[in-house]
Design an enzyme around this catalytic site. Structure first.
Site, short mmCIF file in Angstrom:
data_model
loop_
_atom_site.label_atom_id
_atom_site.label_comp_id
_atom_site.label_asym_id
_atom_site.label_seq_id
_atom_site.Cartn_x
_atom_site.Cartn_y
_atom_site.Cartn_z
N PHE A 259 0.81 -1.23 0.00
CA PHE A 259 0.00 0.00 0.00
C PHE A 259 0.85 1.28 0.00
O PHE A 259 0.34 2.35 0.30
CB PHE A 259 -0.96 0.01 1.19
CG PHE A 259 -1.78 -1.24 1.34
CD1 PHE A 259 -2.74 -1.56 0.40
CD2 PHE A 259 -1.56 -2.11 2.40
CE1 PHE A 259 -3.49 -2.72 0.52
CE2 PHE A 259 -2.30 -3.28 2.52
CZ PHE A 259 -3.27 -3.59 1.58
N THR A 489 -1.31 -7.79 -5.95
CA THR A 489 -2.27 -7.10 -6.81
C THR A 489 -2.60 -7.89 -8.06
O THR A 489 -3.66 -7.70 -8.65
CB THR A 489 -1.68 -5.76 -7.24
OG1 THR A 489 -0.33 -6.00 -7.70
CG2 THR A 489 -1.61 -4.79 -6.09
N GLU A 683 -5.02 2.59 -6.60
CA GLU A 683 -5.28 3.55 -5.54
C GLU A 683 -6.64 4.24 -5.61
O GLU A 683 -7.18 4.65 -4.59
CB GLU A 683 -4.14 4.59 -5.51
CG GLU A 683 -2.90 3.95 -4.92
CD GLU A 683 -1.61 4.69 -5.19
OE1 GLU A 683 -1.14 5.38 -4.29
OE2 GLU A 683 -1.06 4.55 -6.30
#
Ligand code: MOS
Length: 717
Positions: A259, A489, A683
């Site tokens: 993150f 991801t 994001e």
């Protein structure tokens, strides 16, 4: 390929393809792109055979446990390591007096065990290396540190007299901007909003803690690391230690989340390397404990934001003023770009944005999913909701009314701005037209029910400097090599899909290699730029291979290329947009907030893998609702540390907090953005989510909470 249930593709309703004239990107024909492939690394992860940083099989590893400062500011007078050294299994204790000297103090966060100075509570002041983790941890408790304590200051207040303007804010944006005369336009506006919004210190909480395993076999230092960028860990660690870049290898094939907190090396990387230098030939393992992650892994700065909106009675903005106060550490600056999204969201002739920092005796803030956009859009999108109420306008309509024709700041044409479509499509699917415009109108068995909306945005970034190499093998497969990262991801899968389309071959004919500095240079998995930057390099290498060797290359044929210069083309203002819709139920007696429904509609260019993209979007939305309702690191001002430094005290959304979440997207191909037609998606899902929750809470209760997180005490007071 199977569509995971719940995913709604927009191909049915609104296909769109912007008529980019000569797009810079020379668009790729999609075959593999668009397939909802399951993660290629999924089975290995489920079966436990995908090695995370701590798990690489190495002979006779040693273990590191750090000693952390118990004061927030001062100097070390004396360190007594004798008791620790006498513990069975302890190999060495290193301190600022005994550790190897580092070569560069350019990054003060990495200037580890080099001086007696203490900059924050929790700083590494020594480390024990032992045969077992237990011995290391026990011995670390026995290290006696005597301090000269100085007065510390960890209090963020907007009234501080020592706030300063940084030279620039994160990602290189200007600190202040002004167009027209925003103060004067605000003073004479027909309708005004003038509110203070605050967001707390927040911590990234990836499942895999930050971990480094370091092995010094002169002249080579190998780091098995959990990182968003093997190449930046290599170059930074090499520079800090005074090694040649070629002497350092970083290996990171699988990562359990980051993150942003693993986007740059932190002190643990250097501490572990220093320990490895002390025990040549022996790997040293260091995984941060969850509590240590609250000290040395970065965090999102708390913010105090004054937002002023001036508008005509019919809701046309005449002035936007966004003043941000936030913090940085005293020893190294990080300035979150909180007001930057305010520069582009809505039309207004007059606009001012400003960032001011307090330099405090705290760890250095750093990247956390959508730095800037996340806290800034909380304030801005709640302010827009307040303006909608003040004007008696529907909040979707207010936003549509203030849609700018061009980027208000640069005057550039939009590359692909589809905010209005996201808002309208979301409103339609969410059932927005059935909403009573007045707050506190619906309740059911003691629960007040309301809904809210907020916009979302994130820039399209493509970073320069990635290289891909493709080699055709005798087995008929193409080996595609690039030092990219998969944080969890889906990079392993999506880059394979891109390579298959770039080469015009089946997915099975692509063998991808990522996560190692032995592979060609790759930029960071950050700023939602990874797939765009690496994918473009792969497309360029594939085209080069075809140009040189044709459609049927001989085994051994090889080509290599970098993300090309046109990736940096700035003719258009290129951003992704979205709309977040939320329904909450608030208990009228207890103030408990339950999120019952959430829908995100995004415009992010081509979606390369719908299954994985959906997971990114709803992951971001979950983090956003977690920010809205739960997350808050509380600093004890007496001692300067985060009191609630574990998951008992620092609450993040769990399954029970998440009800019906869905993410959809416009069927879109962005020819101006990348040859894949895609923009980044890591994001944008978090942006605007907290504002949509806060706006829904207002609609349910009639109470405007401007201070995150929205906890029951705030609703009951
Ligand atoms: Mo993200 S905060 O740019 O890794």
């Amino acid at each position: 390929m199977n569509q995971p249930s719940g995913t709604i593709l927009e191909g049915d309703s609104r296909p769109r393809r912007d008529e980019a004239q000569e797009g810079p990107s020379n668009l790729l024909e999609p075959h593999a792109m668009g397939m909802s492939l399951a993660r290629m690394d999924g089975a290995a992860k489920i079966m436990g055979t995908a090695p995370y940083a701590f798990e690489h099989r190495l002979k006779t590893p040693a273990y590191l446990h750090p000693v952390q400062s118990t004061i927030a500011r001062g100097r070390i007078r004396n360190i007594d390591t004798r008791a620790a050294e006498s513990v069975a299994g302890v190999i060495a204790v290193i301190t600022h007096e005994t550790a190897s000297r580092l070569a560069s103090d350019e990054n003060k966060e990495l200037w580890v065990l080099q001086s007696d100075e203490v900059h924050f509570r929790g700083q590494f002041v020594a480390a024990v290396i032992a045969d077992t983790l237990e011995a290391a941890r026990h011995a670390a408790d026995l290290v006696r540190v005597d301090y000269h304590t100085m007065q510390h200051d960890v209090t963020l207040r907007a009234e501080r007299g020592d706030l300063y303007a940084p030279k620039a804010v994160n990602a290189g944006y200007p600190t202040d901007t002004e167009q027209g005369d925003a103060e004067a336009a605000f003073a004479t506006a027909e309708v005004k909003v003038d509110s203070i919004y605050t967001t707390p210190m927040e911590h990234n909480s990836p499942m895999e803690p930050h971990t480094t395993v370091a092995l010094w076999e002169a002249p080579t230092l190998t780091l098995f690391d959990s990182t968003q960028s093997v190449h930046s860990v290599r170059s930074t660690v090499a520079k800090t230690l005074g090694l040649e870049v070629a002497q350092v290898r970083v290996v990171s094939p699988y990562v359990g989340g980051g993150f942003g907190s693993k986007g740059e090396p932190h002190a643990h990387n250097v501490l572990t390397a220093l320990a490895a230098l002390r025990v040549p030939g022996r790997p040293v393992k260091f995984a941060l404990t969850r509590q240590q992650m609250f000290c040395v892994a970065g965090y999102r700065t708390p913010t105090i934001q004054r937002f002023r909106l001036g508008a005509t009675r019919d809701g046309r903005l005449t002035s936007i003023i966004h003043d941000v106060v936030e913090l940085t550490s005293r020893f190294r600056e990080f300035a979150e770009q909180t007001a930057v999204p305010t520069r582009l969201m809505y039309a207004s002739a007059n606009r001012r944005t400003r960032h001011r920092l307090a330099a405090l005796d705290l760890p250095k803030p750093s990247w956390m999913r959508a730095p800037g956009e996340t806290p800034g859009m909380f304030a801005g999108e709640v302010a827009m909701d307040e303006l909608a109420v003040a004007c008696g306008l529907d909040p979707v309509e207010l936003r549509v009314r203030n849609e700018p024709e061009r980027d208000p700041e640069s005057g550039k044409p939009w590359g692909n701005r589809h905010l209005v479509e996201c808002l309208r499509e979301g409103a339609r699917r969410f059932g927005w037209s059935r909403r009573d415009p007045k707050p506190r109108q619906r309740s059911e068995a003691g629960w007040l029910i309301g809904s809210g909306v907020a916009s979302s945005t994130y820039p399209r970034y493509v970073l320069m400097g990635s290289r891909a190499t493709i080699r055709f093998g005798s087995d008929g497969r193409y080996v595609v090599r690039i030092g990219a990262a998969d944080l969890g991801t889906g990079t392993w899968t999506t880059l394979t899909q891109i390579a298959a389309d770039a080469l015009g071959c089946p997915i099975e004919a692509v063998k991808l290699e990522i996560g190692d500095t032995e592979l060609p240079n790759a930029t960071v998995a950050g700023g939602s730029s990874g797939i765009s930057s690496w994918g473009w390099a792969i497309v360029a290498a594939a085209r080069e291979l075809r140009r040189r060797h044709g459609a049927r290359p001989s085994p051994g044929a090889e080509a290599s290329a970098e993300t090309p210069k046109e990736a940096g083309d700035e003719t258009y203002a290129q951003h992704s947009f979205g709309a977040q819709f939320v329904e909450v139920r608030v208990n009228a007696e207890t103030g408990e907030v339950r999120l019952s429904r959430m829908l995100g509609v995004f415009s992010a260019g081509r979606i390369i893998n719908p299954r994985l993209a959906r997971s990114q979007f709803i992951g971001g939305m979950t983090m956003g609702l977690s920010m809205a309702l739960h997350e808050e690191a509380v600093v004890d001002e007496r001692f300067g540390h985060v009191i609630n430094h574990d998951f008992a005290g620092y609450h993040i959304a769990a399954h029970a907090d998440v009800a019906s979440l869905d993410a959809i997207w416009l069927d879109e191909v962005d020819e101006r953005s990348t040859p894949m037609g895609s923009r980044g998606i890591g994001e944008i899902g978090i942006v605007g989510a907290a504002a949509a929750v806060a706006n829904a809470v207002y609609h349910a209760t009639g109470k405007r909470i401007r201070d995150l997180p929205i906890t029951p005490d705030k609703l009951l007071s």
